[in-house]
Design an enzyme around this catalytic site. Sequence first.
Site, short mmCIF file in Angstrom:
data_model
loop_
_atom_site.label_atom_id
_atom_site.label_comp_id
_atom_site.label_asym_id
_atom_site.label_seq_id
_atom_site.Cartn_x
_atom_site.Cartn_y
_atom_site.Cartn_z
N HIS A 172 -36.64 74.21 -10.28
CA HIS A 172 -36.52 73.96 -11.72
C HIS A 172 -37.61 72.99 -12.14
O HIS A 172 -37.70 71.89 -11.61
CB HIS A 172 -35.15 73.36 -12.05
N TYR B 106 -28.03 69.32 -20.28
CA TYR B 106 -27.23 68.10 -20.39
C TYR B 106 -26.92 67.94 -21.88
O TYR B 106 -27.84 67.76 -22.69
CB TYR B 106 -28.01 66.88 -19.90
N LYS C 263 -27.93 61.92 -8.41
CA LYS C 263 -28.59 61.09 -7.41
C LYS C 263 -27.85 60.92 -6.08
O LYS C 263 -28.46 60.53 -5.08
CB LYS C 263 -28.83 59.67 -7.97
N PRO D 296 -22.22 60.88 -11.45
CA PRO D 296 -23.07 62.03 -11.11
C PRO D 296 -24.11 62.43 -12.15
O PRO D 296 -24.92 63.32 -11.90
CB PRO D 296 -22.05 63.15 -10.89
N TYR E 108 -35.64 61.15 -12.56
CA TYR E 108 -34.85 62.35 -12.23
C TYR E 108 -35.42 63.08 -11.01
O TYR E 108 -34.66 63.48 -10.13
CB TYR E 108 -34.84 63.28 -13.44
P1 FAD Z 1 -20.10 62.42 2.33
O1 FAD Z 1 -20.72 63.68 1.89
O2 FAD Z 1 -18.87 61.95 1.68
O3 FAD Z 1 -19.84 62.59 3.88
C1 FAD Z 1 -19.04 61.69 4.63
C2 FAD Z 1 -18.41 62.44 5.78
O4 FAD Z 1 -17.66 61.51 6.56
C3 FAD Z 1 -17.41 63.49 5.30
O5 FAD Z 1 -17.68 64.71 5.94
C4 FAD Z 1 -16.06 62.92 5.67
O6 FAD Z 1 -15.12 63.95 5.99
C5 FAD Z 1 -16.41 62.08 6.88
N1 FAD Z 1 -15.47 60.99 7.14
C6 FAD Z 1 -14.81 60.21 6.27
N2 FAD Z 1 -14.06 59.30 6.90
C7 FAD Z 1 -14.25 59.49 8.22
C8 FAD Z 1 -13.77 58.85 9.39
N3 FAD Z 1 -12.91 57.84 9.30
N4 FAD Z 1 -14.17 59.30 10.58
C9 FAD Z 1 -15.05 60.35 10.67
N5 FAD Z 1 -15.56 60.99 9.60
C10 FAD Z 1 -15.17 60.57 8.39
N6 FAD Z 1 -23.45 63.89 -6.43
C11 FAD Z 1 -24.32 64.44 -7.25
O7 FAD Z 1 -25.49 64.06 -7.20
N7 FAD Z 1 -23.93 65.42 -8.13
C12 FAD Z 1 -22.63 65.89 -8.16
O8 FAD Z 1 -22.29 66.79 -8.93
C13 FAD Z 1 -21.69 65.34 -7.31
N8 FAD Z 1 -20.42 65.76 -7.32
C14 FAD Z 1 -19.53 65.17 -6.47
C15 FAD Z 1 -18.20 65.58 -6.46
C16 FAD Z 1 -17.27 64.97 -5.62
C17 FAD Z 1 -15.82 65.44 -5.63
C18 FAD Z 1 -17.68 63.93 -4.77
C19 FAD Z 1 -16.69 63.24 -3.86
C20 FAD Z 1 -19.02 63.54 -4.76
C21 FAD Z 1 -19.94 64.14 -5.59
N9 FAD Z 1 -21.29 63.77 -5.62
C22 FAD Z 1 -22.16 64.31 -6.45
C23 FAD Z 1 -21.81 62.78 -4.73
C24 FAD Z 1 -22.46 63.39 -3.49
O9 FAD Z 1 -21.76 64.55 -3.14
C25 FAD Z 1 -22.43 62.34 -2.42
O10 FAD Z 1 -23.25 61.28 -2.86
C26 FAD Z 1 -22.88 62.81 -1.04
O11 FAD Z 1 -21.93 63.69 -0.51
C27 FAD Z 1 -23.08 61.61 -0.12
O12 FAD Z 1 -23.27 62.05 1.20
P2 FAD Z 1 -22.72 61.19 2.39
O13 FAD Z 1 -23.16 61.92 3.63
O14 FAD Z 1 -23.09 59.77 2.24
O15 FAD Z 1 -21.13 61.22 2.25
C1 DHB Z 2 -25.10 69.24 -10.85
C2 DHB Z 2 -24.49 68.06 -10.63
C3 DHB Z 2 -24.95 66.93 -11.24
O1 DHB Z 2 -24.36 65.75 -11.03
C4 DHB Z 2 -26.04 66.98 -12.09
O2 DHB Z 2 -26.45 65.85 -12.71
C5 DHB Z 2 -26.66 68.18 -12.31
C6 DHB Z 2 -26.19 69.32 -11.68
C7 DHB Z 2 -24.58 70.45 -10.17
O3 DHB Z 2 -23.55 70.35 -9.48
O4 DHB Z 2 -25.17 71.52 -10.31
#
Ligand code: FAD
Ligand code: DHB
Length: 395
Positions: free
Chosen positions: A76, A204, A299, A295, A387
């Site tokens: 994009h 947005y 980021k 979100p 962004y």
């Molecule tokens: P996570 O992806 O949370 O991974 C952590 C892992 O650790 C998981 O697999 C979990 O099961 C595991 N874990 C937890 N506790 C334990 C334990 N005690 N022992 C072993 N394993 C464990 N970001 C965006 O930019 N746009 C979005 O639209 C967006 N939507 C989101 C929607 C939801 C519902 C959530 C929760 C987050 C969203 N985010 C979004 C944020 C983004 O998904 C996260 O920032 C990203 O997943 C971070 O990655 P991570 O690896 O740090 O953590």
């Molecule tokens: C999506 C999620 C976001 O948080 C965003 O800012 C833009 C797109 C998505 O899930 O596609």
Amino acid sequence: MSRTERTQVGIVGAGPAGLVLAHLLHLQGIDSVVLEARGREYVEGRIRAGVLEHGTVELLDEMGVAGRLREQGLPHHGFELQFGGARHRIDLSGLTGRHITVYGQQEVVRDLIAARLATGRPLVFEAEDVSLHELESESPRVRYRHRGAEVELVCDVVAGCDGHHGTCRDSIPDGVLSVFARDYPFGWLGILAEVAPSSEELIYCWSERGFALHSMRTPRLTRLYLQCAHDEEIEAWPDDRIWEELHARLDLDGWTLGEGPIVEKGVTGMRSFVVEPMQHGRLFLAGDAAHIVPPTGAKGLNLAVADVRVLAAALGAWYREGDTAPLAAYSETALRRVWRAEHFSWWMTTMLHRPPGGDVFDAKLQLSQLAYVASSRAAATSLAENYVGFEPDPA
Ligand code: FAD
Ligand code: DHB
């Protein structure tokens, strides 16, 4: 039954942070064990973020895990800001020379799990009761239970990549971490619908009824979000109500949102949260374990990847050359990008969401800011460079 195992880096969590770190270490010949509380199916099916920064895609490419991403990811070069009944394009590529790629987080995770398994190095799903010990010693330990066996994993360092609700951050003694947090009085209701996206680009949208976002996953799957109450009950939102509200916020003269079967829906609260430092003894926190953002700036996932890129390079310098300086600077280095993203995410969120009980004054400020961003090249460039993500690091 109990046993002791040894590795160089114990990684807790198989989300984007843990899996990218494991692969970056593998590429440097560094041994690790990844411990994940959930099963593989659950982790691969969890629908979350969708926007990958330019630098995230380049890193995944350099790591050799971007085959499917290059094939199926949607590049994009801009997105639309909608307010006051009109759309205004932010030309990301024209303003910054960089672009973003839409590719679901769960696809990134699937690709990384396949790459990890192909290395033959350990990735333990359904690791129960993970706990951290002796973090201030030179041999920190991670204990867990797996298939009935008690395991003690002796490590050189532990990477806490277990997300916002994980156990690693809480293993740090009281008084060590400073916590900076802000809760928002709204959340996002997100849906995935089996219908072709109604717009080629993300939209947005500011509306008097609250924020809405049109995104996509594939040419046949649309991802949509609606601002809702932070504690919204999903049961209060039957599919008809969701479409009605999306139309009310997004539709314009001559343009209407296409509908299709809703295949997934959920509510996410919104929070800004940072702990400092992102390290204690031999434990290094990365990704959501150390910080989360609302979100709106897309980021969260990108920050998680950026953290472990810094951490993997620092661990490489330490193992290869005995150089402790990059590891000692990990937290400070990572936090520069974290705070930039915290500000950007807060700024996008406050510009685009209607605060409950907000008055006309709030709305006028938001609309003035949006008009400025849409009309000033300087303001649009500032938005665009945040962004697409800073390369290599923000100052
Ligand atoms: P996570 O992806 O949370 O991974 C952590 C892992 O650790 C998981 O697999 C979990 O099961 C595991 N874990 C937890 N506790 C334990 C334990 N005690 N022992 C072993 N394993 C464990 N970001 C965006 O930019 N746009 C979005 O639209 C967006 N939507 C989101 C929607 C939801 C519902 C959530 C929760 C987050 C969203 N985010 C979004 C944020 C983004 O998904 C996260 O920032 C990203 O997943 C971070 O990655 P991570 O690896 O740090 O953590
Ligand atoms: C999506 C999620 C976001 O948080 C965003 O800012 C833009 C797109 C998505 O899930 O596609």
